[in-house]
Scaffold this motif. Structure first.
Motif, PDB file in Angstrom:
ATOM      1  N   PRO A  12       0.832  -1.222   0.000  1.00 20.06           N
ATOM      2  CA  PRO A  12       0.000   0.000   0.000  1.00 20.06           C
ATOM      3  C   PRO A  12       0.860   1.263   0.000  1.00 20.06           C
ATOM      4  N   GLN A  13       0.242   2.391  -0.408  1.00 20.07           N
ATOM      5  CA  GLN A  13       0.921   3.681  -0.424  1.00 20.07           C
ATOM      6  C   GLN A  13       1.273   4.103   1.008  1.00 20.07           C
ATOM      7  N   GLY A  14       2.516   4.624   1.168  1.00 20.83           N
ATOM      8  CA  GLY A  14       2.965   5.026   2.488  1.00 20.83           C
ATOM      9  C   GLY A  14       3.634   3.924   3.266  1.00 20.83           C
TER      10      GLY A  14
ATOM     11  N   VAL B 178      11.520 -19.130  -1.581  1.00 23.37           N
ATOM     12  CA  VAL B 178      12.871 -18.604  -1.408  1.00 23.37           C
ATOM     13  C   VAL B 178      12.826 -17.234  -0.726  1.00 23.37           C
ATOM     14  N   GLU B 179      11.967 -16.349  -1.204  1.00 25.70           N
ATOM     15  CA  GLU B 179      11.877 -14.983  -0.675  1.00 25.70           C
ATOM     16  C   GLU B 179      10.616 -14.835   0.175  1.00 25.70           C
ATOM     17  N   THR B 180      10.776 -14.108   1.241  1.00 27.08           N
ATOM     18  CA  THR B 180       9.650 -13.812   2.125  1.00 27.08           C
ATOM     19  C   THR B 180       9.701 -12.332   2.530  1.00 27.08           C
ATOM     20  N   ILE B 181       8.575 -11.861   3.050  1.00 32.86           N
ATOM     21  CA  ILE B 181       8.492 -10.470   3.550  1.00 32.86           C
ATOM     22  C   ILE B 181       9.113 -10.430   4.937  1.00 32.86           C
ATOM     23  N   GLY B 182      10.089  -9.491   5.101  1.00 38.88           N
ATOM     24  CA  GLY B 182      10.752  -9.361   6.388  1.00 38.88           C
ATOM     25  C   GLY B 182      10.044  -8.377   7.324  1.00 38.88           C
ATOM     26  N   ARG B 183      10.129  -7.061   7.029  1.00 38.99           N
ATOM     27  CA  ARG B 183       9.531  -6.015   7.867  1.00 38.99           C
ATOM     28  C   ARG B 183       8.603  -5.135   7.022  1.00 38.99           C
ATOM     29  N   ARG B 184       7.545  -4.728   7.640  1.00 41.63           N
ATOM     30  CA  ARG B 184       6.618  -3.775   7.026  1.00 41.63           C
ATOM     31  C   ARG B 184       6.852  -2.402   7.699  1.00 41.63           C
ATOM     32  N   VAL B 185       7.411  -1.470   6.942  1.00 41.10           N
ATOM     33  CA  VAL B 185       7.862  -0.193   7.506  1.00 41.10           C
ATOM     34  C   VAL B 185       6.907   0.921   7.082  1.00 41.10           C
ATOM     35  N   ASN B 186       6.488   1.732   8.054  1.00 44.65           N
ATOM     36  CA  ASN B 186       5.634   2.908   7.807  1.00 44.65           C
ATOM     37  C   ASN B 186       6.520   4.059   7.345  1.00 44.65           C
ATOM     38  N   MET B 187       6.312   4.560   6.127  1.00 44.08           N
ATOM     39  CA  MET B 187       7.130   5.637   5.566  1.00 44.08           C
ATOM     40  C   MET B 187       6.501   7.021   5.747  1.00 44.08           C
ATOM     41  N   MET B 188       5.335   7.091   6.334  1.00 43.18           N
ATOM     42  CA  MET B 188       4.679   8.388   6.555  1.00 43.18           C
ATOM     43  C   MET B 188       5.235   9.055   7.807  1.00 43.18           C
ATOM     44  N   GLU B 189       5.019  10.387   7.912  1.00 44.24           N
ATOM     45  CA  GLU B 189       5.472  11.119   9.097  1.00 44.24           C
ATOM     46  C   GLU B 189       4.639  10.712  10.306  1.00 44.24           C
ATOM     47  N   GLN B 190       5.328  10.456  11.407  1.00 49.98           N
ATOM     48  CA  GLN B 190       4.664   9.971  12.612  1.00 49.98           C
ATOM     49  C   GLN B 190       4.903  10.939  13.771  1.00 49.98           C
ATOM     50  N   VAL B 191       3.984  10.909  14.703  1.00 51.80           N
ATOM     51  CA  VAL B 191       4.071  11.774  15.887  1.00 51.80           C
ATOM     52  C   VAL B 191       4.267  10.883  17.103  1.00 51.80           C
ATOM     53  N   LEU B 192       5.344  11.124  17.822  1.00 48.60           N
ATOM     54  CA  LEU B 192       5.646  10.351  19.019  1.00 48.60           C
ATOM     55  C   LEU B 192       5.467  11.236  20.239  1.00 48.60           C
TER      56      LEU B 192
ATOM     57  N   GLN C 276      10.067  10.828  10.401  1.00 49.38           N
ATOM     58  CA  GLN C 276       9.713  10.178   9.145  1.00 49.38           C
ATOM     59  C   GLN C 276      10.855   9.258   8.728  1.00 49.38           C
ATOM     60  N   VAL C 277      10.502   7.996   8.388  1.00 48.77           N
ATOM     61  CA  VAL C 277      11.502   7.022   7.960  1.00 48.77           C
ATOM     62  C   VAL C 277      11.871   7.322   6.520  1.00 48.77           C
ATOM     63  N   MET C 278      13.158   7.479   6.287  1.00 52.70           N
ATOM     64  CA  MET C 278      13.652   7.755   4.945  1.00 52.70           C
ATOM     65  C   MET C 278      14.266   6.518   4.293  1.00 52.70           C
ATOM     66  N   ASP C 279      14.808   5.613   5.100  1.00 53.01           N
ATOM     67  CA  ASP C 279      15.434   4.380   4.600  1.00 53.01           C
ATOM     68  C   ASP C 279      14.805   3.213   5.351  1.00 53.01           C
ATOM     69  N   ALA C 280      13.993   2.430   4.651  1.00 45.42           N
ATOM     70  CA  ALA C 280      13.255   1.345   5.304  1.00 45.42           C
ATOM     71  C   ALA C 280      14.183   0.252   5.819  1.00 45.42           C
ATOM     72  N   SER C 281      15.210  -0.099   5.060  1.00 49.53           N
ATOM     73  CA  SER C 281      16.115  -1.176   5.487  1.00 49.53           C
ATOM     74  C   SER C 281      16.905  -0.783   6.728  1.00 49.53           C
ATOM     75  N   ALA C 282      17.369   0.500   6.797  1.00 43.90           N
ATOM     76  CA  ALA C 282      18.118   0.944   7.967  1.00 43.90           C
ATOM     77  C   ALA C 282      17.217   0.998   9.186  1.00 43.90           C
ATOM     78  N   ALA C 283      15.976   1.471   9.023  1.00 44.47           N
ATOM     79  CA  ALA C 283      15.054   1.531  10.153  1.00 44.47           C
ATOM     80  C   ALA C 283      14.663   0.141  10.633  1.00 44.47           C
ATOM     81  N   ALA C 284      14.695  -0.841   9.731  1.00 45.59           N
ATOM     82  CA  ALA C 284      14.274  -2.188  10.104  1.00 45.59           C
ATOM     83  C   ALA C 284      15.387  -3.014  10.717  1.00 45.59           C
TER      84      ALA C 284
END
Length: 306
Positions: free
Chosen positions: A11-13, A39-53, A77-85
């Motif tokens: 999905p978008q975002g 062979v391939e599977t989904i590892g992490r689902r990362v939220n790329m939208m701006e978040q409020v903590l 806001q996550v800019m790099d999904a692999s680094a955040a995961a």
């Protein structure tokens, strides 16, 4: 089951990481993607939208030993999904703890008055510190805002009394300044009035002096004419002066406020003779063609020699 495991719709975002036998290989962008089955599977689902903590409230002691309760909010806001995961475990918790510790450090290095009046400065320092720390995690800290600062109750009451005293001091100063300006304006008005009155008196004195000067000049000319007549042996000139003083004295007697009765001299006809003498004097000064006014000498009045 094979289709569900092979065809993935992102999905978008969001961004999904793909793992091959447990190792990160690539990142799926929003849209449809096909994985290698078994062979391939989904590892992490990362939220790329701006978040409020929300940073939890905490007690912080300022530089001048005042305990204040502080809480804040952080926009990330996550800019790099692999680094955040894969570079940090539990990204949200890590950023929250980082914001708490840095908030305690920044507020603890400032006095209470600075903390209350320099929120923008605190936000800037926190943003620079936390954004630099979360850069390797692939996260961009957009902004940090201090949501609430709560001093102790006794400090709050003291601040309220201080603010009231300051307001009253400003009111007294403003009132004093207004009274000062009013007194200055009244003094300026009195000064201008005194100047105008002095100018008016000076102008009146100048006019009076000029009138007296012209009257003296006229009197001097008349005296010169009469003196010339006397020098020529004309007795009517002397009669002129006597008649003038006589008429002035009689006029003063008539204008007196205490005089209820005016006594007319019995020998009033002698005045006409004096007036007639004045006419002769005028003819002698004005030449043979000069004639006295008709109203000066009544035709029925007897004339007596001087």
């Amino acid at each position: 089951m094979l289709v569900v495991n092979v065809i993935k719709i992102v999905p978008q975002g969001r961004e999904f990481t793909v793992e091959r036998f447990g190792r990160y290989t690539r990142t799926l962008k929003p849209g449809i993607s096909i994985l290698t089955p078994f062979v391939e599977t989904i590892g992490r689902r990362v939220n790329m939208m701006e978040q409020v903590l929300d940073v939890p409230k905490q007690e912080v002691i300022t530089k001048d030993n005042v305990s204040v309760t502080v809480d804040a909010i952080v926009f990330i806001q996550v800019m790099d999904a692999s680094a955040a995961a894969y570079r940090v475990d539990n990204l949200i918790y890590a950023i929250t703890q980082l914001a708490q510790t840095n908030l305690r450090t920044v507020v603890g290095s400032m006095e209470l008055d600075e903390v209350l009046s320099q929120r923008d400065h605190i936000n800037s320092r926190l943003l620079a510190t936390i954004d630099d720390a979360t850069g390797p995690w692939g996260v961009k800290v957009a902004r940090i805002e201090i949501k609430d600062l709560t001093p102790p109750a006794d400090i709050t009451n003291a601040m309220a009394r201080q603010m009231k005293a300051e307001r009253e001091r400003r009111a007294v100063i403003t009132e004093a300044e207004g009274e000062k300006q009013a007194q200055i304006a009244r003094a300026e008005g009195a000064k201008q009035s005194a100047i105008l009155q002095a100018e008016g008196r000076r102008e009146a004195a100048y006019r009076d002096a000029e009138a007296r000067e012209r009257e003296a000049e006229a009197e001097a000319k008349a005296t010169a004419f009469v003196s010339e007549a006397i020098a020529r042996g004309d007795v009517n000139a002397i009669n002129y002066f006597v008649a003038q003083k006589y008429v002035e004295a009689f006029g003063d007697l008539a204008r007196s406020p205490n005089a209820k009765t005016v006594i007319v001299p019995a020998d009033f006809a002698g005045i006409t003779g004096t007036v007639a003498g004045v006419g002769e004097l005028i003819r002698s000064l004005g030449g043979p063609d000069a004639t006295p006014p008709r109203s000066a000498v009544p035709s029925s009045a007897p004339r007596k020699g001087g």
